[in-house]
Design a protein around this motif. Structure first.
Motif, PDB file in Angstrom:
ATOM      1  N   ALA A   1       0.853  -1.183   0.000  1.00 20.17           N
ATOM      2  CA  ALA A   1       0.000   0.000   0.000  1.00 20.17           C
ATOM      3  C   ALA A   1       0.890   1.234   0.000  1.00 20.17           C
ATOM      4  O   ALA A   1       2.015   1.198   0.516  1.00 20.17           O
ATOM      5  N   VAL A   2       0.415   2.312  -0.586  1.00 23.73           N
ATOM      6  CA  VAL A   2       1.186   3.563  -0.577  1.00 23.73           C
ATOM      7  C   VAL A   2       1.358   4.007   0.871  1.00 23.73           C
ATOM      8  O   VAL A   2       0.378   4.150   1.607  1.00 23.73           O
ATOM      9  N   PRO A   3       2.598   4.207   1.339  1.00 23.13           N
ATOM     10  CA  PRO A   3       2.826   4.489   2.759  1.00 23.13           C
ATOM     11  C   PRO A   3       2.506   5.925   3.134  1.00 23.13           C
ATOM     12  O   PRO A   3       2.481   6.816   2.277  1.00 23.13           O
ATOM     13  N   VAL A   4       2.267   6.112   4.415  1.00 23.09           N
ATOM     14  CA  VAL A   4       2.196   7.461   4.973  1.00 23.09           C
ATOM     15  C   VAL A   4       3.577   7.776   5.537  1.00 23.09           C
ATOM     16  O   VAL A   4       4.354   6.872   5.846  1.00 23.09           O
ATOM     17  N   PRO A   5       3.950   9.067   5.679  1.00 23.47           N
ATOM     18  CA  PRO A   5       5.279   9.411   6.187  1.00 23.47           C
ATOM     19  C   PRO A   5       5.550   8.782   7.554  1.00 23.47           C
ATOM     20  O   PRO A   5       4.686   8.777   8.429  1.00 23.47           O
ATOM     21  N   LEU A   6       6.763   8.254   7.716  1.00 22.55           N
ATOM     22  CA  LEU A   6       7.138   7.633   8.984  1.00 22.55           C
ATOM     23  C   LEU A   6       7.290   8.651  10.098  1.00 22.55           C
ATOM     24  O   LEU A   6       6.933   8.398  11.244  1.00 22.55           O
ATOM     25  N   PHE A   7       7.867   9.803   9.773  1.00 21.98           N
ATOM     26  CA  PHE A   7       8.182  10.824  10.772  1.00 21.98           C
ATOM     27  C   PHE A   7       7.748  12.192  10.270  1.00 21.98           C
ATOM     28  O   PHE A   7       7.706  12.440   9.064  1.00 21.98           O
ATOM     29  N   ALA A   8       7.437  13.069  11.212  1.00 22.93           N
ATOM     30  CA  ALA A   8       7.028  14.427  10.864  1.00 22.93           C
ATOM     31  C   ALA A   8       8.232  15.358  10.903  1.00 22.93           C
ATOM     32  O   ALA A   8       9.022  15.333  11.853  1.00 22.93           O
ATOM     33  N   LYS A   9       8.377  16.170   9.883  1.00 27.65           N
ATOM     34  CA  LYS A   9       9.450  17.161   9.858  1.00 27.65           C
ATOM     35  C   LYS A   9       9.121  18.287  10.821  1.00 27.65           C
ATOM     36  O   LYS A   9       7.979  18.738  10.914  1.00 27.65           O
ATOM     37  N   LEU A  10      10.132  18.751  11.548  1.00 31.34           N
ATOM     38  CA  LEU A  10       9.971  19.838  12.505  1.00 31.34           C
ATOM     39  C   LEU A  10      10.612  21.097  11.942  1.00 31.34           C
ATOM     40  O   LEU A  10      11.568  21.023  11.166  1.00 31.34           O
ATOM     41  N   ASP A  11      10.099  22.254  12.328  1.00 29.83           N
ATOM     42  CA  ASP A  11      10.688  23.495  11.826  1.00 29.83           C
ATOM     43  C   ASP A  11      11.284  24.322  12.965  1.00 29.83           C
ATOM     44  O   ASP A  11      11.220  23.949  14.136  1.00 29.83           O
ATOM     45  N   GLN A  12      11.847  25.462  12.599  1.00 30.48           N
ATOM     46  CA  GLN A  12      12.553  26.303  13.562  1.00 30.48           C
ATOM     47  C   GLN A  12      11.650  26.778  14.683  1.00 30.48           C
ATOM     48  O   GLN A  12      12.114  27.068  15.790  1.00 30.48           O
ATOM     49  N   SER A  13      10.354  26.816  14.454  1.00 28.84           N
ATOM     50  CA  SER A  13       9.436  27.286  15.496  1.00 28.84           C
ATOM     51  C   SER A  13       9.496  26.389  16.728  1.00 28.84           C
ATOM     52  O   SER A  13       9.253  26.844  17.845  1.00 28.84           O
ATOM     53  N   VAL A  14       9.828  25.093  16.528  1.00 27.52           N
ATOM     54  CA  VAL A  14       9.970  24.191  17.672  1.00 27.52           C
ATOM     55  C   VAL A  14      11.100  24.661  18.571  1.00 27.52           C
ATOM     56  O   VAL A  14      10.962  24.753  19.787  1.00 27.52           O
ATOM     57  N   VAL A  15      12.242  24.989  17.953  1.00 31.36           N
ATOM     58  CA  VAL A  15      13.378  25.481  18.723  1.00 31.36           C
ATOM     59  C   VAL A  15      13.013  26.780  19.443  1.00 31.36           C
ATOM     60  O   VAL A  15      13.245  26.935  20.649  1.00 31.36           O
ATOM     61  N   ASP A  16      12.427  27.710  18.709  1.00 30.83           N
ATOM     62  CA  ASP A  16      12.088  29.007  19.295  1.00 30.83           C
ATOM     63  C   ASP A  16      11.111  28.857  20.447  1.00 30.83           C
ATOM     64  O   ASP A  16      11.261  29.494  21.500  1.00 30.83           O
ATOM     65  N   GLU A  17      10.097  28.002  20.252  1.00 26.20           N
ATOM     66  CA  GLU A  17       9.077  27.827  21.289  1.00 26.20           C
ATOM     67  C   GLU A  17       9.661  27.209  22.554  1.00 26.20           C
ATOM     68  O   GLU A  17       9.371  27.663  23.669  1.00 26.20           O
ATOM     69  N   GLU A  18      10.478  26.186  22.388  1.00 24.49           N
ATOM     70  CA  GLU A  18      11.017  25.501  23.557  1.00 24.49           C
ATOM     71  C   GLU A  18      12.046  26.354  24.289  1.00 24.49           C
ATOM     72  O   GLU A  18      12.101  26.349  25.516  1.00 24.49           O
ATOM     73  N   ILE A  19      12.863  27.095  23.559  1.00 21.73           N
ATOM     74  CA  ILE A  19      13.827  27.988  24.206  1.00 21.73           C
ATOM     75  C   ILE A  19      13.087  29.088  24.965  1.00 21.73           C
ATOM     76  O   ILE A  19      13.453  29.454  26.086  1.00 21.73           O
TER      77      ILE A  19
END
Length: 600
Positions: free
Chosen positions: A575-593
């Protein structure tokens, strides 16, 4: 091929304190490493018993209970459930994760105490004990801090100095103070029972020397240095929360209990005995504890080396009558010493030590609410504190996730499976193989040996880098062979390329299973697999006669030999797969910092 004589392997992760939720620094030291090791050993065909639980006695629990205005038992119940849930969500494949407040654990602890006493390795002694002036309660050694009289380190604990490694008593400290509220403790005379550690100096030294070249050098060096200053250690305390002391005149006293560090290490044995009883064969635990050919691996942070490389082995030796005073084994028999103490260093966070009180922390539950569990497991494997203190940074977490999980492994799965699913609909059969085909298949096949060897030695960084190298080679092969260019001109060659690429994907899925069990299960299903490939733990509520019910982690984990390339079957639907992992962007770094800065 499957091992002719599978080993019995005890995997013993440290017991987390049930005085609060655990953060990612904690689980990077004991939980995730032990699970990667255990999953590999099962796949290699060995018989693994992985047991632990929550450590629920002692002052940390009573301190938390006072803060919350509830009983110690209520604190233990609450955080036992929180910690068990978090560890199950991390995919930690415990055969049994229990607790130290069970009747079974009390009975096993008291048996170890009684036999050590009978063999002469426990003795009574009057001593000066630290008391909190404001509460009247005993202050454990670890809750007293002061200046080390040997090296001058200003934050030495009352049991040892983390700077110079020397064993201490609270009365040795210069300017001692309570770590709970900063007050100066009172030292009053008390009668307690002590473990005679000096009686094991010679046998412990010989045992540790035999581990040269087998243990991590930092662990062995630290452990050998401890032998220079072995002292008797108190194993009872003036507390109202703990395992009763099994002696006339002490058994029913509300103010005398067995010290928490003594009963906690016994938990590995008591949990094994509980697991055996629940399995229907009460003696099943003996295959891991009494058989000299069995192996045992203890996983923890470096602050627990003393208890696992010195004190617990001394207790096991004393129970068997193998110290300088001789003696005879108790009913549990001669119990195996640790094969290895696998200690990790510390994980810091953005350059600072994890601290719940200062909110320099991210708890497991909060992390898993936001991010993929396998992304955390991958980070610990590839960049965790295996051999040196390591700093967790959000930017590095995002980079590892995006560049390695998403762009390398996830990309290979998506490219190969998607193309085959859309153009053929099933795994194609191979035609004649070229040199490039053979080279990739051989690279993948050989990787099993190197990855497995590293995993068997708890060298997780080397192991996952070898596995990811095989993934990178498969990506390179797919790009160079470019099956999309052959759809019209040479469909037979296209199908062969896809078969080889999908075989490499299946091999990589197997090699990555110890690290990434959930996503490996997903890849297994993408390739047409059914049922369970990488078993996940579950929480069950169990009962104990005469006691309250409580949750445990358990599970069904395949221990058949699976650590090898397994030929994929042509014709298996895809079957056509769904993505294994989600890409994260710079907002993750900014939010957590920003979150971290806001808590300072």
């Amino acid at each position: 091929m499957s091992p002719a004589n599978p080993k019995h392997i005890l995997a013993a992760p440290a017991w987390p304190y049930a005085n609060g939720p655990r953060h990612i620094g904690h689980v990077s030291g004991f939980a995730i490493p032990s699970d990667m090791f255990s999953r590999y050993q099962r796949m290699a065909g060995n018989k693994v018993l992985m047991v632990s639980g929550t450590d629920e006695h002692g002052t940390p629990i009573t301190v938390q209970a006072d803060k919350e205005g509830i009983s110690p038992r209520e604190v233990a119940d609450r955080y036992n459930e929180v910690i068990a849930t978090d560890l199950a969500n991390l995919g930690i494949s415990y055969d049994l994760f229990t607790r130290t407040t069970t009747r079974n654990h009390y009975a096993v602890t008291q048996e170890i105490f009684s036999t050590l006493l009978r063999n002469g390795y426990i003795f009574p002694k009057a001593t000066l004990g630290a008391i909190s002036p404001s509460t009247g309660r005993t202050l454990p050694d670890r809750y007293i801090e002061g200046t080390c009289p040997i090296c001058g380190y200003p934050s030495a604990r009352g049991d040892q100095c983390d700077n110079c490694g020397n064993q201490l008593d609270p009365t040795d400290l210069i300017n001692p103070r309570s770590r709970i509220n900063g007050e100066t403790p009172l030292f009053v005379e008390q009668e307690h029972y002590f473990l005679d550690l000096p009686a094991f100096t010679e046998v412990l030294g010989a045992w540790l020397q035999s581990k040269s070249g087998q243990w991590r050098p930092n662990v062995l060096k630290f452990s050998l240095n401890l032998l220079d200053d072995l002292r008797p250690r108190a194993i009872t305390r003036d507390l109202d929360w703990g395992v009763p002391v099994p002696l006339d005149g002490w058994r029913d006293r509300p103010d005398k209990k067995i010290y928490v560090w003594f009963d906690a290490v016994i938990g590995y044995l008591s949990a094994s005995i509980e697991w055996a009883r629940r399995s229907g064969d009460p003696d099943a635990w003996r295959a891991w504890w009494n058989d000299p050919s069995a192996e045992s691996y203890y996983f923890m942070g470096k602050d627990n080396i003393t208890f696992h490389a010195e004190i617990w082995p001394a207790m096991l030796l004393g129970y068997a009558g193998r110290g300088s005073k001789g003696g005879t084994p108790g009913p549990f028999g001669i119990l195996n010493l640790p094969t290895e103490v696998v200690s990790s260093e510390y994980l810091t966070m953005e350059g600072r030590k994890f601290s719940s009180s200062r909110q320099v922390v991210i708890y497991v539950r909060d992390f898993l609410d936001r991010y993929d569990v396998d992304a955390l497991r991958y980070y610990v494997a590839v960049a965790g504190p295996e051999n040196q203190d390591t700093d967790f940074t959000w930017s590095e977490f995002v980079r590892r996730n995006n560049d390695e999980l998403v762009a390398t492994w996830g990309n290979l799965v998506n490219r190969a499976v998607s193309f085959a699913a859309r153009n053929i609909g099933s795994i194609p059969g191979p035609g004649e193989l070229t040199a490039a085909d053979h080279a990739l298949l051989e690279t993948s096949r050989q990787a099993f040996d190197s990855v497995g060897e590293h995993l068997s030695r708890s060298r997780f960084k080397f192991a996952i880098n070898e596995a990811m190298h095989a993934v990178a080679e498969a990506n390179k092969y797919f790009s160079e062979q470019a099956p999309w260019k052959l759809r019209e001109s040479d469909p037979a060659r296209m199908r062969t390329i896809l078969h080889v690429a999908l075989q490499a994907v299946d091999d990589a899925k197997t090699m990555l299973t110890p690290f990434l069990p959930r996503s490996s299960q997903a890849v297994y299903e993408m390739l047409g697999g059914t049922g369970s490939w990488s078993g996940l733990p579950r929480i069950e509520t169990v009962d104990e006669e005469g006691g309250p019910s409580y949750p445990v982690i358990t599970g069904s984990y395949d221990s058949s030999f699976r650590w090898a390339t397994r030929p994929i079957a042509a014709g298996t639907p895809l079957a056509v797969p769904v993505p294994l992992f989600a890409k994260l962007d710079q907002s993750v770094v900014d939010e957590e910092i920003a979150r971290l800065a806001g808590n300072e």
